[in-house]
Structure formats: structure tokens, C-alpha cells
Design a protein around this motif. Structure first.
Motif, short mmCIF file in Angstrom:
data_model
loop_
_atom_site.label_atom_id
_atom_site.label_comp_id
_atom_site.label_asym_id
_atom_site.label_seq_id
_atom_site.Cartn_x
_atom_site.Cartn_y
_atom_site.Cartn_z
N ARG A 55 1.11 0.41 -10.61
CA ARG A 55 1.74 1.43 -9.77
C ARG A 55 1.43 1.08 -8.32
NH1 ARG A 55 1.84 6.32 -7.29
NH2 ARG A 55 3.53 7.70 -7.96
N LEU A 56 2.44 0.54 -7.63
CA LEU A 56 2.27 0.07 -6.26
C LEU A 56 2.99 1.02 -5.32
CD1 LEU A 56 3.03 -3.71 -6.85
CD2 LEU A 56 0.87 -2.50 -7.16
N VAL A 57 2.29 1.49 -4.31
CA VAL A 57 2.86 2.39 -3.32
C VAL A 57 2.84 1.66 -1.98
CG1 VAL A 57 2.63 4.60 -2.12
CG2 VAL A 57 2.09 4.44 -4.57
N VAL A 58 3.99 1.57 -1.34
CA VAL A 58 4.09 0.92 -0.03
C VAL A 58 4.38 1.99 1.01
CG1 VAL A 58 5.22 -0.86 1.35
CG2 VAL A 58 4.98 -1.18 -1.13
N ASP A 59 3.42 2.19 1.90
CA ASP A 59 3.56 3.15 2.99
C ASP A 59 4.29 2.42 4.12
OD1 ASP A 59 3.37 4.94 5.08
OD2 ASP A 59 1.19 5.11 4.99
N CYS A 60 5.58 2.68 4.27
CA CYS A 60 6.43 1.97 5.23
C CYS A 60 6.47 2.63 6.60
CB CYS A 60 7.84 1.87 4.67
SG CYS A 60 7.97 1.01 3.10
N GLY A 61 5.63 3.63 6.85
CA GLY A 61 5.68 4.37 8.09
C GLY A 61 5.48 3.54 9.34
N MET A 84 5.10 -4.31 -16.47
CA MET A 84 3.76 -3.85 -16.82
C MET A 84 3.74 -2.35 -17.11
SD MET A 84 1.62 -5.88 -13.84
CE MET A 84 0.04 -5.20 -14.33
N GLY A 85 4.90 -1.69 -17.00
CA GLY A 85 4.96 -0.26 -17.26
C GLY A 85 4.81 0.60 -16.02
N GLY A 86 4.85 0.01 -14.85
CA GLY A 86 4.69 0.75 -13.59
C GLY A 86 5.92 0.68 -12.73
N GLY A 87 5.70 0.60 -11.44
CA GLY A 87 6.81 0.53 -10.51
C GLY A 87 6.32 0.42 -9.07
N VAL A 88 7.29 0.27 -8.17
CA VAL A 88 7.00 0.22 -6.74
C VAL A 88 7.62 1.45 -6.10
CG1 VAL A 88 7.41 -1.03 -4.58
CG2 VAL A 88 6.90 -2.30 -6.67
N HIS A 89 6.79 2.19 -5.39
CA HIS A 89 7.21 3.40 -4.70
C HIS A 89 7.16 3.14 -3.20
CE1 HIS A 89 6.85 6.01 -8.32
NE2 HIS A 89 6.11 4.99 -8.68
N LEU A 90 8.23 3.45 -2.49
CA LEU A 90 8.30 3.25 -1.05
C LEU A 90 8.25 4.60 -0.36
CD1 LEU A 90 11.16 0.59 -0.95
CD2 LEU A 90 8.69 0.20 -1.12
N ALA A 91 7.38 4.72 0.63
CA ALA A 91 7.19 5.99 1.31
C ALA A 91 7.38 5.86 2.81
CB ALA A 91 5.79 6.52 1.03
N ALA A 92 7.91 6.92 3.42
CA ALA A 92 8.00 7.08 4.87
C ALA A 92 8.75 5.94 5.56
CB ALA A 92 6.59 7.24 5.46
N MET A 93 9.86 5.52 4.99
CA MET A 93 10.63 4.42 5.56
C MET A 93 11.27 4.81 6.90
SD MET A 93 13.13 1.95 3.40
CE MET A 93 12.69 2.48 1.79
N GLN A 94 11.10 3.95 7.89
CA GLN A 94 11.71 4.14 9.19
C GLN A 94 13.20 3.82 9.12
OE1 GLN A 94 9.94 5.43 11.85
NE2 GLN A 94 8.46 5.70 10.20
N PRO A 95 14.03 4.41 9.99
CA PRO A 95 15.48 4.20 9.93
C PRO A 95 15.92 2.73 9.97
CG PRO A 95 15.00 6.05 11.36
CD PRO A 95 13.67 5.42 11.00
N THR A 96 15.26 1.91 10.78
CA THR A 96 15.68 0.51 10.86
C THR A 96 15.43 -0.24 9.56
OG1 THR A 96 13.56 -0.07 11.86
CG2 THR A 96 15.39 0.29 13.36
#
Length: 122
Positions: A55-61, A84-96
């Protein structure tokens, strides 16, 4: 919440902080994710999955730019994490950065969250 830093990488235009939170690995890239800097994110993501974290979380802020190489890093991590049964979650993506995902249709294959806290609540 316990968000302990476990590593960082820096290549001038991109700085990546890595920390663990429960069953998630959180990646915070700051700057430009492109052909020249992509390994700073892909390496730690692969390392986390090598230890069994899926479970990978990418804070894109703080991510100011993402080109096709950066997008491919995230797509590759997503495929491996899902195997592997998980995923990639993307958070706080900037408009560009969000625009790259909209144009390519990649937003449809990721779980997107408005904030890091929302991404960690699942």
C-alpha cells in the motif's frame, strides 16, 4: 498519527521523503519528477515493495511537475503493488500535475484523494 521518517533522497530538482504509517509507505516527492529524477522515487517505491509493503501513498502536495517518465514510475509501481494485493494512492495533487493525469487518462487507474489524511484513512 505515527509517521516516522525512514529515508530521504535528493537530486537538486527533486527531494523524496519516505516514511511508514501503519501498513502504508508514504512517499513525499518535492519538486520535479522527470527523466532525470525518476529514480529517486522509483527506487524507494521498489524497496518498500521488496519488504512486503503493497500500500503506497504518494503525497503530491509539493510535486510541482511530472512528465511521462514520472507517470510511468507511478504506473509501474501501481501494477506491482496491485499484483501484491495493494495499490498506489495519490494525495493532494497540484493542478499542474493533475493535468498530466487528466490528459493521459491515468487518473482513472489510480485512487485519488484530496488530502494525505484521507488517503491514510482507508
Amino acid at each position: 498519527m505515527d509517521r516516522e521518517a525512514v529515508g530521504t533522497a535528493d537530486l537538486g530538482r527533486l527531494h523524496v521523503e519516505v516514511r511508514e504509517h501503519g501498513r502504508s509507505a508514504i512517499f513525499t516527492p518535492s519538486g520535479e519528477l522527470d527523466h532525470h529524477t525518476a529514480e529517486l522515487l522509483s527506487g524507494p517505491m521498489a524497496d518498500a515493495m521488496d519488504t512486503g509493503i503493497s500500500r503506497l501513498v504518494v503525497d503530491c502536495g509539493s510535486l510541482a511537475f511530472c512528465d511521462s517518465t514520472g507517470l510511468n514510475v507511478l504506473l509501474g509501481a501501481r501494477l506491482r503493488a496491485e499484483q501484491m494485493g495493494g495499490g498506489v494512492h495519490l494525495a493532494a495533487m497540484q493542478p499542474t500535475v493533475s493535468r498530466v493525469f487528466e490528459i493521459t487518462g491515468a487518473e482513472a487507474v489510480f485512487t485519488l484523494h484530496d488530502t494525505l489524511d484521507q488517503a491514510l484513512q482507508e
